[in-house]
Design a protein around this motif. Sequence first.
Motif, mmCIF file in Angstrom:
data_model
loop_
_atom_site.group_PDB
_atom_site.id
_atom_site.type_symbol
_atom_site.label_atom_id
_atom_site.label_comp_id
_atom_site.label_asym_id
_atom_site.label_seq_id
_atom_site.Cartn_x
_atom_site.Cartn_y
_atom_site.Cartn_z
ATOM 1 N N LEU A 49 -57.562 -21.894 -39.275
ATOM 2 C CA LEU A 49 -58.526 -22.039 -39.430
ATOM 3 C C LEU A 49 -58.602 -24.041 -38.974
ATOM 4 C CD1 LEU A 49 -61.349 -20.961 -39.048
ATOM 5 C CD2 LEU A 49 -61.154 -21.513 -41.877
ATOM 6 N N TYR A 67 -61.261 -16.961 -33.274
ATOM 7 C CA TYR A 67 -61.560 -16.801 -34.457
ATOM 8 C C TYR A 67 -62.158 -14.930 -34.947
ATOM 9 C CZ TYR A 67 -63.048 -21.513 -34.725
ATOM 10 O OH TYR A 67 -62.848 -23.135 -34.617
ATOM 11 N N LEU A 71 -57.588 -14.484 -36.212
ATOM 12 C CA LEU A 71 -57.937 -14.910 -37.770
ATOM 13 C C LEU A 71 -58.851 -13.721 -38.209
ATOM 14 C CD1 LEU A 71 -58.938 -18.568 -37.959
ATOM 15 C CD2 LEU A 71 -56.573 -17.168 -38.677
#
Length: 123
Positions: A49, A67, A71
Amino acid sequence: MEFTSISFVFLGSTLGLILRIFIQNNFKIIIGFNIQSTSIVNFIASFFLGIFVALNFTSNPTFLLFYSGFLGCFSTFSSFIYQLFVLFQKRKFMRLFFHYIEVIMISFLFFLFRLLFCSIFLK
C-alpha cells in the motif's frame, strides 16, 4: 460497473487471494514471540500500500486491479478481528493487547517506510 472494471477487480482479487493463502500456509516467524501468518500478510499488504500510494496510481484500471482487487483480498482485516475475538473469548487479554499493537503499529510502520522510501527515491 462495466465488464472491464469487473475483470480488473476479479484478476486482482484472485492474485491477492492466492498469495495470501500461500503465505498463510507456508510462513511462520518466531522472534522472541510468535508472529501469526495473518500478521505477516497484513505487514506485506501495508508495505505494498505504501508503494502504491507513493507511486500515485490514480488511473481507474490500476486502482481497481491493485487497491480494490489485490489488496482487498490480500489483506486480512476480518481474520485479524476474528483472532482478536478468539483471544477475548479465551480471556487472554494481554495477548489480545499485544497482538493488536503488533499488527496495527508494525503495519503502519511498513506502510510509512515504503511511502517515504518511494517518495524520496522515485522523484
